[in-house]
Design a protein around this motif. Sequence first.
Motif, PDB file in Angstrom:
ATOM      1  N   GLU A  36       0.823  -1.207   0.000  1.00 17.56           N
ATOM      2  CA  GLU A  36       0.000   0.000   0.000  1.00 17.56           C
ATOM      3  C   GLU A  36       0.859   1.260   0.000  1.00 17.56           C
ATOM      4  OE1 GLU A  36      -2.354   1.771   3.130  1.00 17.56           O
ATOM      5  OE2 GLU A  36      -1.701   0.170   4.487  1.00 17.56           O
ATOM      6  N   ARG A  37       0.216   2.386  -0.333  1.00 16.36           N
ATOM      7  CA  ARG A  37       0.870   3.690  -0.345  1.00 16.36           C
ATOM      8  C   ARG A  37       0.092   4.607   0.587  1.00 16.36           C
ATOM      9  NH1 ARG A  37       1.162   4.768  -6.758  1.00 16.36           N
ATOM     10  NH2 ARG A  37      -1.058   4.315  -6.482  1.00 16.36           N
ATOM     11  N   VAL A 165       8.490  -2.672   4.053  1.00 16.43           N
ATOM     12  CA  VAL A 165       7.883  -1.371   4.317  1.00 16.43           C
ATOM     13  C   VAL A 165       8.986  -0.320   4.264  1.00 16.43           C
ATOM     14  CG1 VAL A 165       6.595   0.066   5.946  1.00 16.43           C
ATOM     15  CG2 VAL A 165       6.116  -2.387   5.810  1.00 16.43           C
ATOM     16  N   LEU A 166       8.747   0.740   3.497  1.00 21.29           N
ATOM     17  CA  LEU A 166       9.683   1.855   3.394  1.00 21.29           C
ATOM     18  C   LEU A 166       9.016   3.080   3.987  1.00 21.29           C
ATOM     19  CD1 LEU A 166      12.383   2.985   2.263  1.00 21.29           C
ATOM     20  CD2 LEU A 166      11.149   3.471   0.134  1.00 21.29           C
ATOM     21  N   GLN A 185       8.294   9.412  -9.431  1.00 15.89           N
ATOM     22  CA  GLN A 185       8.442   8.323 -10.395  1.00 15.89           C
ATOM     23  C   GLN A 185       9.218   7.162  -9.790  1.00 15.89           C
ATOM     24  OE1 GLN A 185      10.303  10.216 -13.761  1.00 15.89           O
ATOM     25  NE2 GLN A 185       8.452  11.305 -14.371  1.00 15.89           N
ATOM     26  N   THR A 186      10.281   7.477  -9.036  1.00 12.92           N
ATOM     27  CA  THR A 186      11.079   6.437  -8.392  1.00 12.92           C
ATOM     28  C   THR A 186      10.244   5.655  -7.391  1.00 12.92           C
ATOM     29  OG1 THR A 186      13.138   7.687  -8.638  1.00 12.92           O
ATOM     30  CG2 THR A 186      13.099   5.994  -6.941  1.00 12.92           C
ATOM     31  N   LEU A 187       9.476   6.361  -6.569  1.00 12.35           N
ATOM     32  CA  LEU A 187       8.657   5.690  -5.565  1.00 12.35           C
ATOM     33  C   LEU A 187       7.579   4.829  -6.209  1.00 12.35           C
ATOM     34  CD1 LEU A 187       8.227   8.476  -2.855  1.00 12.35           C
ATOM     35  CD2 LEU A 187       9.826   6.554  -2.890  1.00 12.35           C
ATOM     36  N   ASN A 188       6.976   5.325  -7.281  1.00 15.91           N
ATOM     37  CA  ASN A 188       5.973   4.520  -7.981  1.00 15.91           C
ATOM     38  C   ASN A 188       6.590   3.261  -8.563  1.00 15.91           C
ATOM     39  OD1 ASN A 188       3.534   5.968  -7.618  1.00 15.91           O
ATOM     40  ND2 ASN A 188       4.152   7.477  -9.149  1.00 15.91           N
ATOM     41  N   PHE A 210       0.515  10.566  -4.859  1.00 17.95           N
ATOM     42  CA  PHE A 210       1.163   9.282  -4.590  1.00 17.95           C
ATOM     43  C   PHE A 210       0.308   8.281  -3.828  1.00 17.95           C
ATOM     44  CE2 PHE A 210       3.835   6.597  -1.807  1.00 17.95           C
ATOM     45  CZ  PHE A 210       4.457   5.847  -2.790  1.00 17.95           C
ATOM     46  N   CYS A 211      -0.440   8.746  -2.834  1.00 18.05           N
ATOM     47  CA  CYS A 211      -0.988   7.791  -1.865  1.00 18.05           C
ATOM     48  C   CYS A 211      -2.335   7.200  -2.287  1.00 18.05           C
ATOM     49  CB  CYS A 211      -1.131   8.456  -0.503  1.00 18.05           C
ATOM     50  SG  CYS A 211      -2.475   9.660  -0.398  1.00 18.05           S
ATOM     51  N   ASP A 212      -2.648   6.062  -1.665  1.00 19.19           N
ATOM     52  CA  ASP A 212      -3.968   5.446  -1.760  1.00 19.19           C
ATOM     53  C   ASP A 212      -4.797   5.809  -0.534  1.00 19.19           C
ATOM     54  OD1 ASP A 212      -3.245   3.962  -4.131  1.00 19.19           O
ATOM     55  OD2 ASP A 212      -2.090   2.655  -2.820  1.00 19.19           O
ATOM     56  N   ARG A 213      -4.124   5.800   0.628  1.00 20.72           N
ATOM     57  CA  ARG A 213      -4.765   6.197   1.879  1.00 20.72           C
ATOM     58  C   ARG A 213      -3.982   7.364   2.470  1.00 20.72           C
ATOM     59  NH1 ARG A 213      -5.619   2.400   6.541  1.00 20.72           N
ATOM     60  NH2 ARG A 213      -3.474   1.720   6.125  1.00 20.72           N
ATOM     61  N   ALA A 214      -4.645   8.103   3.329  1.00 20.78           N
ATOM     62  CA  ALA A 214      -3.993   9.221   4.003  1.00 20.78           C
ATOM     63  C   ALA A 214      -4.283   9.146   5.493  1.00 20.78           C
ATOM     64  CB  ALA A 214      -4.462  10.553   3.439  1.00 20.78           C
ATOM     65  N   ALA A 215      -3.304   9.582   6.278  1.00 22.78           N
ATOM     66  CA  ALA A 215      -3.443   9.661   7.733  1.00 22.78           C
ATOM     67  C   ALA A 215      -3.063  11.065   8.155  1.00 22.78           C
ATOM     68  CB  ALA A 215      -2.541   8.628   8.414  1.00 22.78           C
TER      69      ALA A 215
END
Length: 268
Positions: A36-37, A165-166, A185-188, A210-215
Amino acid sequence: MNDKPVPKIVTAKGVAYSYDHLEVLKSAELAIGEGERLALLGANGSGKSTLLRILAGSLEPTSGGVSLDGEPYSYNRDGRNAVRRNIQMVTQDPDEQIFAASVFSDVSFGPVNMGLAESEVVERVHQALELAEISDLAERVPHQLSYGQRKRVALAGALAMHPRVLLLDEPSAGLDPQATRQLLQTLNQFHEGGTAVVVATHDIDFAWSFCDRAAVLADGRLCVDEKAKILSDRQLMDSARLAMPWAPLVSKALGRTINSPEDLDAGE
């Protein structure tokens, strides 16, 4: 549609942390699943870096606990090493993590200390340098590099560990727009390999892209949900002293839903 639940790698339950009686985290709940992102957002001093360090195992929470694959973290030497083999954190300041005389030596430090064969170490380092787009810097002295290049060296050192996990603390801070796009681009590309990526950032539009979820952290409390729900909640964003991302604002003006920058180019 695949409704199969995503296996959780790291789970934080009831996590609290205090500095000199100042409680910066209050009963935080967070689960990070495979691949996940997640974007972690909050104002300066909100506790983002503290939470990342707790997830990385370098800080022990004041109360509550964190588990890896369902097993509680152990904070002795063996326990911390077990966490580091699975979870890598890249701090905001690359000079906190870079110390070797060459980029290649710095990136190889983690794999060497894992006791890997020399051939595997070399392969991992070359892969990490290529992914971080700094293969041409392998023999350079890290502290003679630019700030953005040093950030990529620190990132390559984490990538060479092949983490599940990074954790990235303000990865786009201090980067110009082009460098930020390259980082995205690198993270994707790295995420496509199945690694979960958690990004703590002030850059709301970077998080949206970038993200799918946010906190969001506000007053020590952590609110987690799908990014469209979290980052479009003006009351929550205001309480966290954060600006709204541009995409929901444009979405409202255009009268359509926008979940990513690419949606701006899509037809109705």
